[in-house]
Design a protein around this motif. Structure first.
Motif: not given
Ligand code: FUC
Length: 817
Positions: A393, A541, A622-623
């Motif tokens: 990440l 999510e 956001r997803h």
């Protein structure tokens, strides 16, 4: 004596002035835009300069009095190999979840879904921090000195960072680079005029460790936690240490002085009166592989680090630097981009100031846009060269023992996004650590597929992973935890690597992994209402508003799962055909694809995300995994599925522009695939929104997605995926390709870049490499090179025209336009 001092001073200043002129863009050459430059030391991580050789990384703060350099080794994680599945036979709960979904009791289904969860991942760990503390020559405390002309820079065409400054006595300059051929980080310090290198080296390590200083070396030996206490998870107190367990490591810092001396105290080294000094830093861990105990079957890290330091010391600074630049430039130099010249007034500013200025929507700065793009390639080369251990990440730069999201592998977007620029960016080798990691996941993924999902054939992977190739579903809210499609998504990278390289040997060797992911998809589908779909499903999510009026994530027939499944099955089908294998499996896939629940368009004109046309709990989430078929997948296109493409465009419109760094990076690519040049460019500008370092509290503190002063991506906090998504997005605007339709030049060229530009060395699917130039949005020069193993025909789309070009292996041809 006075004369020598003066001459030395003049010589140093001439070199420094020359470097600075290049760094500050005074010559008008193209290289200048490949340097990040600042006029103060970094106070925060988000202002530092990161260097790395794909295995060792350093975060360089610079500074006249105390220079701080945080160190990382990409293989330093907590934990040890996994032995047992966390929740034995968790698949026995599946019928209950499915029955509750059939009864449309979403809240109860969501609760039951939690029984099909495992444990969370391990943590990526920081290695330590080296402090280089300078004392002034005549005894004045370093802090009381007057320092002038402080400069700090990172030349990404050579992967060399520098800082320099003047004192009352002379001048001081340091260089920092991470050499891949010699596996060391090199810090070279030069003093000029009356200055001398008078410095103390001190080391801090957040792991249990022992530091020994002897002769000209500091040796730090330590180990990481073998695990953590679930109840305290997320705090440093959770970690459990045992010197007989966990990943062990040894770091050596060697100081090689010129014209002075080095002495050791208990735990520090002191350089006195040196004209120059070279510091060599290396580290090796005992990590050998995800299934090897790092103590009993670990790597001989003690001998390996000794050998690296001895070899580097024997080689010497100049040869180390020469070989480092040669090695790095052989990768980085393959591709260049020119989007036009920035105004002198913009170029005269330091990088952070340019970024701030760029926030004004009227500001024009093509050099900064190129720099951000090329920085993505720099970061990939610097963080992705360790076999089987991909960029995490934070790439490989993490200072925290409890890092945000454990600095782990997050596989419902982030890990994949890291690798989007690898193939088109002409850095196919940097993709290998991921491809090898996927091979490792496929081993533990077989256990997860049968234990958690009751699927006997193939493998699955969940939301998170770590260096131990963990694949089980994690623990937490089902909207992220209950998701087994990591295997399907990651396996599409195998086909992408083949599509760009046309390397059949690679495909044959990696095929079983791709096939295993497809087998899981086939085994995981259920039939309902006459269609094949997954149940339980989640759409990473996001939550929907269920018929009972609450927000839940567990459903049947989620669109995203079907998008991953489609692409994975199509890739497997294509690979089997190329290799001439698995006819039966191909027939099964042919039979399955038309029976998958088709895409539907929702009442708002959006691509429907849920089985029913429900309300999203957050329409601006956001997803956007249900748009996977548009990008990075290939089965939604404006030409072949125009209605679905329009529904994707509408979904993005509803979502709006403000989102996290990685999501902004993804949306650039989605808009580029939709051929909406202005929206893609707008999202690129959004990604380059200046974000203050997290710890800033003043009025200028800004939050949200964007870019920190050191050009690292702000989720926020720092997360490297946005850098890579943005880098890939620029290429997606300039070139698109597919094995079926060939290569399209300038598919989404924004008006801001249309006056003229050059792209050299971009790679395209089908095994092609292209160099081209454009003027007033028309391609004016084009050369194509074949990297195919066979003679092949390229179909080229340039504006309205379609051209065909046949090239033999290795042949390059200038195309008449
Ligand atoms: C996913 C995303 C978050 C973040 C995290 C690391 O869970 O939804 O935004 O990027 O990964």
């Amino acid at each position: 004596m006075e004369k020598t001092r003066l001459v030395a001073g003049i010589r140093f200043c001439a070199i420094a002035a020359c470097c600075m002129a290049a760094a500050y863009g005074c010559q008008g050459s193209k290289e200048e835009s490949l340097t990040l430059r600042y006029d103060a030391p970094a106070a925060y991580f988000e202002e530092s300069l990161v260097i790395g050789n794909g295995n060792l990384g350093a975060v360089v703060y610079g500074g006249a009095q105390s220079d701080k350099i945080s160190l990382n080794d990409i293989t330093l994680w907590t934990g040890e190999p996994e032995v047992t599945p966390y929740t034995p036979d968790a698949c026995k709960y599946l019928p209950e979840v499915r029955a509750l979904l059939d009864a449309e009791d979403y809240a109860a289904a969501q609760e039951a879904n939690k029984k099909i969860e495992g444990h969370n991942s391990q943590y990526y760990q920081p290695l330590g921090t080296l402090y280089i503390e300078r004392s002034s020559r005549d005894g004045i405390p370093a802090g009381d000195e007057v320092i002038t002309a402080y400069r700090r820079s990172l030349d990404i065409s050579k992967a060399v960072a520098e800082d320099s400054f003047r004192t009352a006595d002379g001048a001081y300059a340091r260089e920092y680079f991470a050499s891949a051929p010699d596996s060391v980080i090199v810090i070279h310090i030069e003093a000029a005029g009356g200055e001398r290198v008078n410095t103390t080296l001190r080391y801090e390590c957040p792991q249990p460790h022992e530091t020994r200083a002897a002769g000209d070396e500091l040796t730090v030996s330590g180990y990481t936690a073998y695990g953590y206490d679930e109840a305290l998870d997320g705090t440093p107190e959770a970690f459990r240490y045992d010197p007989g367990r966990g990943i062990h490591f040894r770091t050596i810092v060697k100081a090689i002085p010129a014209g002075g001396s080095v002495t050791a105290t208990d735990s520090t080294l002191t350089l006195s009166g040196c004209k120059s000094a070279t510091l060599l830093v290396s580290n090796v861990t005992s990590f050998q592989g995800p299934h090897d105990d790092p103590v009993k079957d670990g790597r001989d890290y003690v001998s390996d680090v000794r050998r690296r330091i001895d070899n580097a010391a024997a080689k010497g600074y100049k040869a180390l630097k020469r070989d480092h630049i040669r090695d790095y430039a052989s990768l980085f130099g393959r591709l260049s981009l020119d989007l036009g010249q920035s105004a002198q007034s913009a170029k005269a500013l330091a990088t952070d100031k340019q970024l701030l200025q760029y926030g004004d929507s009227a500001a024009v700065n093509p050099d900064l846009e190129e720099l951000y793009f090329q920085y993505g390639r720099y970061l990939l080369i610097s963080s992705s060269r360790t076999p089987g251990v991909p960029a995490n990440l934070q790439g490989l730069w993490n200072e925290k023992v409890v890092a945000p999201w454990r600095s782990n592998y997050t596989m419902n977007i982030n890990l994949e996004e890291n690798y989007w620029p690898a193939e088109p960016g002409n850095l196919g080798e940097t993709h290998s650590p991921l491809l090898e990691f996927v091979e490792r996941l496929a081993v533990s993924g077989r256990v997860s597929a049968s234990n958690y999902y009751g699927v006997g054939d193939g493998w699955s992977a969940g939301h998170n992973s770590d260096i131990w190739a963990m694949t089980n579903p994690v623990q937490g809210r089902p909207r992220w935890a209950c998701w087994p499609m990591g295997s399907a998504w990651l396996s599409t990278h195998i086909w992408e690597h083949y599509a760009f390289s046309m390397d059949k040997d690679f495909l044959a060797q990696a095929y079983p992994v791709l096939k295993g992911a497809a087998q899981f998809c086939l085994g995981w589908l259920i039939e309902k209402d006459g269609w094949l779909m997954t149940s339980p499903a989640t759409s990473p999510e996001a939550d929907f508003i269920n018929p009972q009026g609450t927000a839940t994530a567990t459903l049947y027939g989620g669109t995203a799962d079907l998008a991953f499944t489609r692409e994975c099955l199509m890739d497997t089908r294509a690979a089997a055909e190329v290799l001439g294998v698995d006819r039966e499996l191909c027939a099964k896939i042919d039979n399955t694809l038309p029976r998958l629940l088709p895409y539907r368009i929702g009442s708002r004109g959006n691509l429907q995300e849920w089985y029913h046309d429900w309300e999203d709990a957050d329409w601006r989430h956001r997803h956007q995994s249900h748009l996977f078929g548009l990008y990075p997948g290939h089965h939604i296109t404006p030409d072949k599925t125009p209605e679905l493409a329009a529904a994707c465009a509408r979904t993005l419109e509803i979502k709006g522009d403000k989102t996290t760094g990685w999501s902004t990076g993804w949306r650039i690519n989605l808009q580029a695939r939709l051929r909406d040049a202005q929206k893609a460019y707008h999202m690129y500008r959004m990604l380059l929104t200046y974000v203050s370092p997290d710890e800033y509290t003043g009025d200028d503190a800004r939050r949200g997605g964007g870019t920190y002063p050191n050009l690292l991506d702000a989720h926020s906090p720092f997360q490297i995926d946005g850098n890579f998504g943005g880098c890939a997005g620029v290429l997606e605007m300039l070139v698109q390709s597919s094995l079926e339709d060939g290569v399209t030049l300038l598919p989404a060229l924004p008006k801001e870049w249309s006056a003229g530009g050059k792209l050299r060395g971009v790679r395209a699917r089908g095994g092609w490499e292209l160099d081209f130039e454009w003027k007033d949005a028309n391609v004016t020069k084009l050369t194509v090179k074949s990297h195919r193993p066979d003679t092949g025909t390229l179909r080229l789309h340039i504006g309205e025209a379609v051209r065909e070009l046949t090239l033999s292996p290795g042949q390059a041809r200038r195309v008449r336009l």
